[in-house]
Structure formats: C-alpha cells, structure tokens
Write a protein that holds these residues in place. Structure first.
Motif, PDB file in Angstrom:
ATOM      1  N   LEU A  20       0.889  -1.236  -0.012  1.00  0.00           N
ATOM      2  CA  LEU A  20      -0.033  -0.073   0.081  1.00  0.00           C
ATOM      3  C   LEU A  20       1.035   1.205  -0.037  1.00  0.00           C
ATOM      4  O   LEU A  20       0.515   2.336  -0.602  1.00  0.00           O
ATOM      5  CB  LEU A  20      -0.783   0.032   1.247  1.00  0.00           C
ATOM      6  CG  LEU A  20      -1.967  -1.011   1.312  1.00  0.00           C
ATOM      7  CD1 LEU A  20      -2.869  -0.988   2.626  1.00  0.00           C
ATOM      8  CD2 LEU A  20      -2.874  -0.951   0.124  1.00  0.00           C
ATOM      9  N   CYS A 110      -0.193   9.049   9.920  1.00  0.00           N
ATOM     10  CA  CYS A 110      -0.942   8.184   9.129  1.00  0.00           C
ATOM     11  C   CYS A 110      -0.469   6.593   9.501  1.00  0.00           C
ATOM     12  O   CYS A 110       0.784   6.364   9.366  1.00  0.00           O
ATOM     13  CB  CYS A 110      -1.291   8.188   7.564  1.00  0.00           C
ATOM     14  SG  CYS A 110      -2.264   7.211   6.839  1.00  0.00           S
ATOM     15  N   ASP A 274     -12.796   3.665  -0.054  1.00  0.00           N
ATOM     16  CA  ASP A 274     -12.183   5.114   0.557  1.00  0.00           C
ATOM     17  C   ASP A 274     -12.549   5.712   1.717  1.00  0.00           C
ATOM     18  O   ASP A 274     -12.370   6.951   1.951  1.00  0.00           O
ATOM     19  CB  ASP A 274     -12.133   6.129  -0.518  1.00  0.00           C
ATOM     20  CG  ASP A 274     -13.767   6.269  -1.120  1.00  0.00           C
ATOM     21  OD1 ASP A 274     -14.719   5.681  -0.259  1.00  0.00           O
ATOM     22  OD2 ASP A 274     -14.062   7.160  -2.139  1.00  0.00           O
ATOM     23  N   VAL A 276     -12.279   6.445   5.734  1.00  0.00           N
ATOM     24  CA  VAL A 276     -10.831   6.880   6.514  1.00  0.00           C
ATOM     25  C   VAL A 276     -11.134   6.484   8.019  1.00  0.00           C
ATOM     26  O   VAL A 276     -12.209   7.118   8.334  1.00  0.00           O
ATOM     27  CB  VAL A 276     -10.192   8.031   6.371  1.00  0.00           C
ATOM     28  CG1 VAL A 276      -8.979   8.168   6.984  1.00  0.00           C
ATOM     29  CG2 VAL A 276     -10.063   8.117   4.665  1.00  0.00           C
ATOM     30  N   SER A 288      -5.974   6.490   9.133  1.00  0.00           N
ATOM     31  CA  SER A 288      -5.628   5.544   8.946  1.00  0.00           C
ATOM     32  C   SER A 288      -6.468   4.798   7.858  1.00  0.00           C
ATOM     33  O   SER A 288      -7.755   5.007   7.722  1.00  0.00           O
ATOM     34  CB  SER A 288      -5.505   4.463  10.132  1.00  0.00           C
ATOM     35  OG  SER A 288      -5.509   3.120   9.877  1.00  0.00           O
ATOM     36  N   PRO A 289      -6.155   3.843   6.748  1.00  0.00           N
ATOM     37  CA  PRO A 289      -7.022   3.150   6.101  1.00  0.00           C
ATOM     38  C   PRO A 289      -7.947   2.106   6.922  1.00  0.00           C
ATOM     39  O   PRO A 289      -7.757   1.760   7.922  1.00  0.00           O
ATOM     40  CB  PRO A 289      -6.225   2.393   5.213  1.00  0.00           C
ATOM     41  CG  PRO A 289      -4.870   2.238   5.988  1.00  0.00           C
ATOM     42  CD  PRO A 289      -4.903   3.504   6.802  1.00  0.00           C
ATOM     43  N   ASP A 290      -9.270   2.223   6.289  1.00  0.00           N
ATOM     44  CA  ASP A 290     -10.288   1.597   7.067  1.00  0.00           C
ATOM     45  C   ASP A 290     -10.228   0.142   6.661  1.00  0.00           C
ATOM     46  O   ASP A 290     -10.989  -0.363   6.125  1.00  0.00           O
ATOM     47  CB  ASP A 290     -11.551   2.224   6.916  1.00  0.00           C
ATOM     48  CG  ASP A 290     -12.656   1.539   7.750  1.00  0.00           C
ATOM     49  OD1 ASP A 290     -12.363   0.989   8.953  1.00  0.00           O
ATOM     50  OD2 ASP A 290     -13.879   1.462   7.263  1.00  0.00           O
ATOM     51  N   GLU A 305      -5.436   0.506  -2.894  1.00  0.00           N
ATOM     52  CA  GLU A 305      -4.904   1.623  -2.177  1.00  0.00           C
ATOM     53  C   GLU A 305      -5.633   2.558  -1.901  1.00  0.00           C
ATOM     54  O   GLU A 305      -5.454   3.666  -1.101  1.00  0.00           O
ATOM     55  CB  GLU A 305      -3.555   2.024  -2.706  1.00  0.00           C
ATOM     56  CG  GLU A 305      -3.652   2.969  -3.950  1.00  0.00           C
ATOM     57  CD  GLU A 305      -3.882   2.035  -5.265  1.00  0.00           C
ATOM     58  OE1 GLU A 305      -3.776   2.606  -6.439  1.00  0.00           O
ATOM     59  OE2 GLU A 305      -4.146   0.762  -5.121  1.00  0.00           O
ATOM     60  N   SER A 307      -8.405   3.404   0.043  1.00  0.00           N
ATOM     61  CA  SER A 307      -8.386   3.786   1.517  1.00  0.00           C
ATOM     62  C   SER A 307      -7.223   4.432   1.949  1.00  0.00           C
ATOM     63  O   SER A 307      -7.250   5.525   2.764  1.00  0.00           O
ATOM     64  CB  SER A 307      -8.800   2.703   2.191  1.00  0.00           C
ATOM     65  OG  SER A 307      -9.201   3.109   3.738  1.00  0.00           O
ATOM     66  N   MET A 308      -5.913   4.024   1.634  1.00  0.00           N
ATOM     67  CA  MET A 308      -4.541   4.417   2.128  1.00  0.00           C
ATOM     68  C   MET A 308      -4.601   5.790   1.476  1.00  0.00           C
ATOM     69  O   MET A 308      -4.131   6.578   2.252  1.00  0.00           O
ATOM     70  CB  MET A 308      -3.710   3.392   1.636  1.00  0.00           C
ATOM     71  CG  MET A 308      -2.185   4.072   1.748  1.00  0.00           C
ATOM     72  SD  MET A 308      -1.573   3.560   3.462  1.00  0.00           S
ATOM     73  CE  MET A 308      -1.841   5.222   4.344  1.00  0.00           C
ATOM     74  N   ALA A 311      -6.612   8.199   3.180  1.00  0.00           N
ATOM     75  CA  ALA A 311      -6.202   8.521   4.641  1.00  0.00           C
ATOM     76  C   ALA A 311      -4.964   9.484   4.522  1.00  0.00           C
ATOM     77  O   ALA A 311      -5.194  10.550   5.333  1.00  0.00           O
ATOM     78  CB  ALA A 311      -5.719   7.332   5.233  1.00  0.00           C
TER      79      ALA A 311
END
Length: 333
Positions: A20, A110, A274, A276, A288-290, A305, A307-308, A311
């Motif tokens: 990620l 993050c 997406d 967060v 943080s990504p969820d 990637e 959500s990353m 974030a």
C-alpha cells in the motif's frame, strides 16, 4: 500553502502495508509528501525507495522513490505470516511517528494496519489497538473514532463491545464526552466553525416514547439538551433508519451513533474502498485506512490502495484546516 510531510508508520510488515505504501507513493508522488517509517529490508525488491535521514528530506525524495526513514526490525517479513519478532519494531514505529507529529517534524501521522495478536504474542502489547496506544502516547484520557468519507462522517459512541453490552456501556458522561470531542475536533481540524451534529437513538424509532426502550428518553435526550445549553449545535435522538439517506445527511456535519455497526454500515456501504479511520481528541492529526492486514492477499499485488490514499489526503486536509484555525486565532489576537 505548504505543509510538513506525513509520517506513515509501517504497521504489520507481513501484511499489505508495504504494498500500500508503494502504491500510495506512485499515486501521490506529485501531490503530497510523506515518508514511511520501516525496515528497508521488509520492502519488496520491486519497490523503488530512497533512504532519508530526516522528515525534512521527504519532499525532495518523493521524486526518486518511496521515502524511507529507516527503523530496524528483528524478524523477517514473510507475506501472510506475521512474526512476533517484529512486534517491538511495529510498536516503536507507531511511537516514533507520533513523536515526530507531536514535535512538529511531521504534519500528521497515518498508520498502516497492525496485527494485534502478533503484538501481544511478541511484546505483550497491553492496548486494544492503535487508538488506545496513541491516546496513551498523546497523554489524553479519552479519544473517539470517526469513520469519514466524502458522503458521511460518523462517530460511534461505543465501539468494539458485544451488542448486548451496549445499553449498560452507554452512559450520559460517555455520550457527552463523545459529542464534545467530536464537535471540538471538527472545529479545530476540519475548520467547521459551528459543527452540526445529529445523534442517533439507541432503539428502533428512537424508543417511540418508551414503547421500544427507555434509553433514548432517559439518557440520550437529556444529554442533547445539556449540549444545546452549552452552545453546541446538536439534534436528536433520531431514528437511525431514517437519518443516513442523502437528503438527511445534508442537515449535519457528523452523525453520532450509539454502537459500532449502527454507524459503520452507513459509512461503508457507499464508501467501501475509500472510508478513512480518524482518531479525534489527540494532540496530533491521525488517520488510517479502514481495513486490516489482509494476510490472504499480502505479497500478491492485489491490495487496493484507495483507502490508504484517502487517509493520506485527509491527513493533509486536516493539517491545513488545523493551521487555518490557528492563523485565524492569531489574527484575532
């Protein structure tokens, strides 16, 4: 307006975190600076990276490769196979990232996903997860979790407990703290001058006058009245089955849910990729990504990637919002 780079703690190296980080670098290399705190030996050989000595080097390094602030780990990183030998390193990179954010060297923190069992097995990690550990590092007694997407922001009042335990855990003090922390964070970090909060009821139809439970009238409604008297823009309790559709969402900036799934299902349905995770109440910005470590696809170049990336982008937006509030306050003085 320029901003300091975001510190990205590596999380569980056997998960999808390294992948990620590389994909986020590829997508955002021309848009925002960030650096990964990690052991360079844990990165796949195909990941272009550049070792930096200080967060201040990250912006220039972005053009070369994924900026790495090196942190040695004791174990190997085998995709899909967490090694307890890496537990201390994972914990230390979280603490290091938080320290850099609190000192001002990084604009925000993050965090990539951790594997809680590996941390407990390898380092007797006493906290339930990132959020509680960061509260400890930040010296605050309570923080709250927000799930944020372009469509909706939700804060669950109770989080990772069985549904049967929610009524007992839902106290007036807990709900009042949740509302205050959320409203204050929306002002300080999202630059919303007067946040509008909609509070969900606990029971169907928000209790329907006591026919379906008494918590809504006896606990939730009095807290809302107290918050309004203090000057907060809070409404409710609203029936949860009617407060999350598109038209209803236009009436508030964040929803306060009573329990985990009541709030997280409405967020994740339209924003599965997406959404967060944001920690409110810390002295720093933390996103943080969820999602989790996804051991089943680690090392296979299958991780999404989205959500990353969201974030990291939200962390920058919150950092700039926080700075704008501070500048406005200074101008008034």
């Amino acid at each position: 307006m320029t901003t300091r780079p975001i510190a990205l703690s590596c999380g569980e190296p056997a998960g999808i975190g390294p992948e990620l980080a590389e994909k986020a670098w590829s997508a955002l290399r021309d848009e925002l600076p960030f650096f990964l705190i990690a052991d360079p030996d844990h990165l796949p050989a195909t990941v272009p990276h550049h070792i930096i000595q200080s967060p201040s080097d990250a912006a220039l390094a972005m053009a070369i490769g994924l900026p790495i602030l090196p942190h040695p780990f004791f174990g190997a990183a085998t995709p899909g196979q967490p090694d307890p030998e890496n537990a201390e390193g994972v914990i230390e990179t979280i603490a290091r990232g938080a320290d850099l954010a609190m000192s001002g060297a990084a604009g925000a923190l993050c965090t990539l996903p951790i594997h809680k069992k590996a941390l407990k097995d390898g380092a007797d990690f006493p906290w339930p997860g990132h959020t509680e550990y960061l509260a400890y590092l930040g010296g605050v007694s309570r923080v709250v979790m927000m799930l944020a997407s372009p469509q909706l922001r939700v804060v669950p009042t109770t989080i990772h407990i069985p549904l049967a335990g929610v009524p007992a855990a839902l106290t007036a003090d807990l709900l009042a703290d949740t509302i205050r922390i959320t409203a204050n964070a929306l002002t300080r970090q999202f630059a919303i001058a007067r946040p509008r909060l909609a509070v969900a009821g606990l029971n169907p139809h928000a209790g329907e006058g006591g026919a379906m439970g008494h918590e809504d009238a006896q606990i939730i409604a009095p807290v809302i009245a107290e918050m309004v008297a203090e000057g907060f823009d809070v409404t409710g309790p609203w029936p949860a089955d009617t407060m999350f559709h598109a038209a209803a969402r236009k009436g508030y900036d964040a929803a306060i849910a009573m329990y985990h799934d009541q709030g997280l299902i409405p967020v994740k349905l339209p924003a599965w990729k997406d959404a967060v995770n944001v920690t409110l109440g810390l002295p720093i910005v933390r996103t943080s990504p969820d999602h989790g470590t996804a051991f089943d696809i680690a090392g296979k170049n299958l991780a999404d990637e989205s959500s990353m990336r969201a974030a990291l982008e939200l962390a920058i937006q919150m950092t700039l919002g926080r700075r704008a509030i501070a500048q406005d306050a200074a101008a008034i003085q």
